[in-house]
Design an enzyme around this catalytic site. Structure first.
Site, PDB file in Angstrom:
ATOM      1  N   LYS A 170       0.859  -1.188   0.000  1.00 19.41           N
ATOM      2  CA  LYS A 170       0.000   0.000   0.000  1.00 19.41           C
ATOM      3  C   LYS A 170       0.894   1.237   0.000  1.00 19.41           C
ATOM      4  CE  LYS A 170      -1.840   2.730   3.075  1.00 19.41           C
ATOM      5  NZ  LYS A 170      -1.791   4.004   2.303  1.00 19.41           N
ATOM      6  N   GLU A 245      10.303   0.887   9.960  1.00 19.86           N
ATOM      7  CA  GLU A 245      11.267   1.962   9.644  1.00 19.86           C
ATOM      8  C   GLU A 245      10.542   3.271   9.925  1.00 19.86           C
ATOM      9  OE1 GLU A 245      14.293   1.452   8.881  1.00 19.86           O
ATOM     10  OE2 GLU A 245      14.368  -0.562   8.039  1.00 19.86           O
ATOM     11  N   CYS A 279      13.888  10.971   6.236  1.00 16.80           N
ATOM     12  CA  CYS A 279      13.970  10.506   7.627  1.00 16.80           C
ATOM     13  C   CYS A 279      15.386  10.590   8.185  1.00 16.80           C
ATOM     14  CB  CYS A 279      13.437   9.077   7.720  1.00 16.80           C
ATOM     15  SG  CYS A 279      14.152   8.012   6.462  1.00 16.80           S
ATOM     16  N   GLU A 379      10.034  15.741  15.114  1.00 20.12           N
ATOM     17  CA  GLU A 379      10.333  15.596  13.690  1.00 20.12           C
ATOM     18  C   GLU A 379       9.488  16.607  12.912  1.00 20.12           C
ATOM     19  OE1 GLU A 379       9.058  11.990  11.626  1.00 20.12           O
ATOM     20  OE2 GLU A 379      10.999  11.903  10.619  1.00 20.12           O
TER      21      GLU A 379
HETATM   22  P1  NAD Z   1       2.587   8.163   8.006  1.00 17.60           P
HETATM   23  O1  NAD Z   1       3.008   7.353   9.172  1.00 17.60           O
HETATM   24  O2  NAD Z   1       1.560   9.213   8.200  1.00 17.60           O
HETATM   25  O3  NAD Z   1       2.041   7.224   6.839  1.00 17.60           O
HETATM   26  C1  NAD Z   1       2.822   6.182   6.321  1.00 17.60           C
HETATM   27  C2  NAD Z   1       1.901   5.167   5.656  1.00 17.60           C
HETATM   28  O4  NAD Z   1       1.103   4.583   6.681  1.00 17.60           O
HETATM   29  C3  NAD Z   1       0.944   5.750   4.628  1.00 17.60           C
HETATM   30  O5  NAD Z   1       0.828   4.850   3.543  1.00 17.60           O
HETATM   31  C4  NAD Z   1      -0.361   5.832   5.396  1.00 17.60           C
HETATM   32  O6  NAD Z   1      -1.512   5.752   4.561  1.00 17.60           O
HETATM   33  C5  NAD Z   1      -0.270   4.594   6.282  1.00 17.60           C
HETATM   34  N1  NAD Z   1      -1.091   4.608   7.486  1.00 17.60           N
HETATM   35  C6  NAD Z   1      -1.528   5.674   8.191  1.00 17.60           C
HETATM   36  N2  NAD Z   1      -2.291   5.268   9.221  1.00 17.60           N
HETATM   37  C7  NAD Z   1      -2.352   3.909   9.173  1.00 17.60           C
HETATM   38  C8  NAD Z   1      -2.989   2.902   9.956  1.00 17.60           C
HETATM   39  N3  NAD Z   1      -3.754   3.212  11.005  1.00 17.60           N
HETATM   40  N4  NAD Z   1      -2.826   1.608   9.617  1.00 17.60           N
HETATM   41  C9  NAD Z   1      -2.057   1.271   8.556  1.00 17.60           C
HETATM   42  N5  NAD Z   1      -1.450   2.184   7.760  1.00 17.60           N
HETATM   43  C10 NAD Z   1      -1.572   3.493   8.073  1.00 17.60           C
HETATM   44  O7  NAD Z   1       3.948   8.765   7.388  1.00 17.60           O
HETATM   45  P2  NAD Z   1       4.099   9.745   6.163  1.00 17.60           P
HETATM   46  O8  NAD Z   1       3.622  11.088   6.607  1.00 17.60           O
HETATM   47  O9  NAD Z   1       3.526   9.132   4.948  1.00 17.60           O
HETATM   48  O10 NAD Z   1       5.700   9.750   5.978  1.00 17.60           O
HETATM   49  C11 NAD Z   1       6.539  10.505   6.766  1.00 17.60           C
HETATM   50  C12 NAD Z   1       7.118   9.668   7.889  1.00 17.60           C
HETATM   51  O11 NAD Z   1       7.801   8.531   7.349  1.00 17.60           O
HETATM   52  C13 NAD Z   1       8.167  10.420   8.676  1.00 17.60           C
HETATM   53  O12 NAD Z   1       7.965  10.180  10.044  1.00 17.60           O
HETATM   54  C14 NAD Z   1       9.478   9.799   8.211  1.00 17.60           C
HETATM   55  O13 NAD Z   1      10.539   9.912   9.127  1.00 17.60           O
HETATM   56  C15 NAD Z   1       9.068   8.391   7.979  1.00 17.60           C
HETATM   57  N6  NAD Z   1      10.023   7.706   7.082  1.00 17.60           N
HETATM   58  C16 NAD Z   1      10.891   6.806   7.623  1.00 17.60           C
HETATM   59  C17 NAD Z   1      11.825   6.161   6.818  1.00 17.60           C
HETATM   60  C18 NAD Z   1      12.794   5.172   7.378  1.00 17.60           C
HETATM   61  O14 NAD Z   1      13.450   4.484   6.601  1.00 17.60           O
HETATM   62  N7  NAD Z   1      12.916   5.048   8.688  1.00 17.60           N
HETATM   63  C19 NAD Z   1      11.850   6.429   5.434  1.00 17.60           C
HETATM   64  C20 NAD Z   1      10.936   7.348   4.926  1.00 17.60           C
HETATM   65  C21 NAD Z   1      10.016   7.982   5.759  1.00 17.60           C
END
Ligand code: NAD
Length: 491
Positions: A170, A245, A279, A379
């Site tokens: 997804k 992650e 990130c 963050e």
């Molecule tokens: P997010 O956590 O809001 O969403 C990530 C994904 O999770 C999306 O596809 C979203 O639709 C889904 N999601 C949201 N709620 C959910 C639920 N209840 N159940 C299942 N899935 C759900 O993050 P974002 O805003 O899309 O991305 C930014 C974040 O990602 C930042 O915190 C960043 O640090 C992190 N990130 C981490 C890495 C890493 O390798 N550690 C890499 C890239 C981004």
């Protein structure tokens, strides 16, 4: 059509949603989301495909993934254009980093597919010969964020299928475009239907159903720490493997012997890349006091030179943030910091004029903030760098580690002792010395602390997507084995 299920593109059965282009705020397309029924169909398709795909020899899987790498490479320009259109990141970044990184990842996992190894073959107990098998787990449910949509699709899909699993991915509902193009290349590479499925929809409906699904054997999630924690809770109901992650707040530690010009360039590049929506981006600079003024002045100067503009224009250094709402969130952190006495040495505002319709924000350097202030602790995920001075080396290391996160960190010094100490004592999954940001397919990426656990890329991630099985064979044909004395004392 935004769903790719069982080898076919199809309409979702869920709600319609508007995707807005971050450059103008205009509606770019209407996306028909998946619903939970679509997820069920995708998982069933992945489950069916697993029986066959997991039996392909490593060499056969390797060949298929190599063909996928070639397909991705052939479609580089299209992938870069779609990545830029959906995220607002500069085309220079999409074409120079996201796409080649993904092609290289595919090439790496094509090779790695042939190198899954068990460690033991020998007699470790009386009469028994042991072997270790590394087996595919089953259907992997993966959930990805919007900041590097293509790279995240690659990081999730490639190790999972290289190890013989099948997958339902997804992507973020904001950025499904390049994951769907990735699916087209999967099809063109001759990877069987059902091995890779893409479901587009919201986290609350589609994501959560995928995590909860009893036929999903493992969940691999990249996203925020708060959603990661929630997913871990949901996954506990079926006790499935979880790979997380999560967020980061990387320190950037500059010692007084560092090359200040190199450190200043490094700080700007590492805090501004992808508009800071990375990130591992440098977010907290800690500078030894004697070089603080020189460093911050140079960083401000370099930040002011960064050219904002149309992301598709090759002269543009920095495009937009992902949405206008996110831009306002980033701006909110800076405005509140101003309110509690911070000084803004560069940026601190959205550009006006012809860029005012887009979700742009200028590279921003913030000083005179406390270690426990919101802007230093949380963050932000925007092009915002804070800088704080430190005195002794001990203080610098303590400040750098004073965060719930532990994804990445860097130290800038020419001193061998300081370099070794930083490598040893900075608490994060990656520590750079005199560098910040570059990653390679051969090396693992993953966090400590609230940044999660599990590794992406490298052979470590391939292992994440396998079960370790111990098989022991006893060749003795005797009914009474030595250890049976414990049970059958009278024989
Ligand atoms: P997010 O956590 O809001 O969403 C990530 C994904 O999770 C999306 O596809 C979203 O639709 C889904 N999601 C949201 N709620 C959910 C639920 N209840 N159940 C299942 N899935 C759900 O993050 P974002 O805003 O899309 O991305 C930014 C974040 O990602 C930042 O915190 C960043 O640090 C992190 N990130 C981490 C890495 C890493 O390798 N550690 C890499 C890239 C981004």
């Amino acid at each position: 059509m935004h769903q790719f299920i069982d080898g076919h593109f199809r309409m979702g059965s869920g709600d319609d949603a508007k995707r807005v282009t971050p450059v103008t705020g205009e509606i770019a397309e209407i996306i028909r989301y998946a619903n939970t029924g679509d997820v069920d169909v995708a998982v069933a398709s992945a489950k069916r495909a697993f029986d066959d795909w997991s039996r392909w020899t490593p060499g056969e899987r390797s060949d298929a993934i190599q063909r996928l790498a070639t397909e991705l490479s052939c479609r580089s320009d299209e992938l870069a254009a779609v990545e830029t259109a959906q995220t607002g990141k500069s085309l220079r970044l999409s074409a120079g980093f996201d796409v080649p990184g993904t092609v290289d990842n595919a090439t790496f996992f094509a090779g790695a597919a042939r190198h899954l190894q068990g460690l033991a073959a020998g007699e470790y107990g009386a009469g028994g010969t042991s072997m270790i098998r590394r087996e595919a787990i089953g259907v992997v449910g993966s959930i990805a964020p919007w900041n590097y949509p293509l790279q995240m699709a690659g990081w999730k899909i490639l190790p999972a299928i290289a190890a013989g699993n099948t997958i339902v991915l997804k992507p973020s509902e904001l950025t499904p475009g390049t994951s769907l193009l990735f699916a087209e290349t999967v099809k063109a590479a001759g990877i069987p239907d059902g091995v890779v499925n893409i479901v587009t929809g919201t986290g609350a409906v589609v994501g959560e159903h995928l995590v909860r699904h009893p036929d999903v054997a493992m969940v691999s999630f990249t996203g925020s720490t708060s959603v990661g924690r929630h997913i871990m809770g949901v996954a506990s109901a079926t006790a499935k493997r979880v790979h997380l992650e999560l967020g980061g707040k990387a320190p950037f530690l500059v010692f007084d012997d560092a090359d200040i010009e190199a450190a200043a360039h490094g700080a700007v590049a590492a805090s501004v890349i992808n508009a800071g929506q990375d990130c591992t981006a440098a977010t907290r600079a800690y500078i030894q006091s004697s070089v603080f003024t020189e460093f911050t002045a140079r960083v401000a100067e370099l930040m002011n030179q960064v050219v904002l503009g149309d992301p598709a224009d090759p002269r543009t250094d920095l495009g937009t943030l992902i949405t206008h709402a996110h831009r306002d969130r980033v701006s909110g952190f800076v405005e509140r910091a101003r309110g509690y006495g911070a000084r803004i040495l560069a940026g601190g505002h959205a550009p006006g004029g012809e860029l005012s319709a887009g979700a742009f924000y200028r590279p921003t350097l913030v000083v005179d903030v406390a270690q426990d202030s919101e802007i230093v602790r949380e963050e932000i995920f925007g092009p915002v760098l804070t800088a704080l001075p430190f005195n002794s080396d001990d203080d610098g290391i303590v400040l750098a580690n004073d965060t719930p996160y532990g994804l990445a960190a860097s130290a800038w010094t020419h001193d061998l002792g300081r370099s070794l100490r930083a490598g040893r004592e900075l608490q994060s999954g990656c520590v750079w010395i005199n560098e910040h940001i570059p990653i390679v397919s051969e090396m693992p990426h993953g966090g400590f602390k609230a940044s999660g656990f599990g590794k992406d890329m490298s052979s470590y991630s391939l292992e994440e997507y396998t079960n370790v099985k111990h098989v022991v064979m006893n060749g003795e044909q005797t009914a009474h084995k030595t250890w049976h004395d414990i049970i059958f004392s009278k024989q």
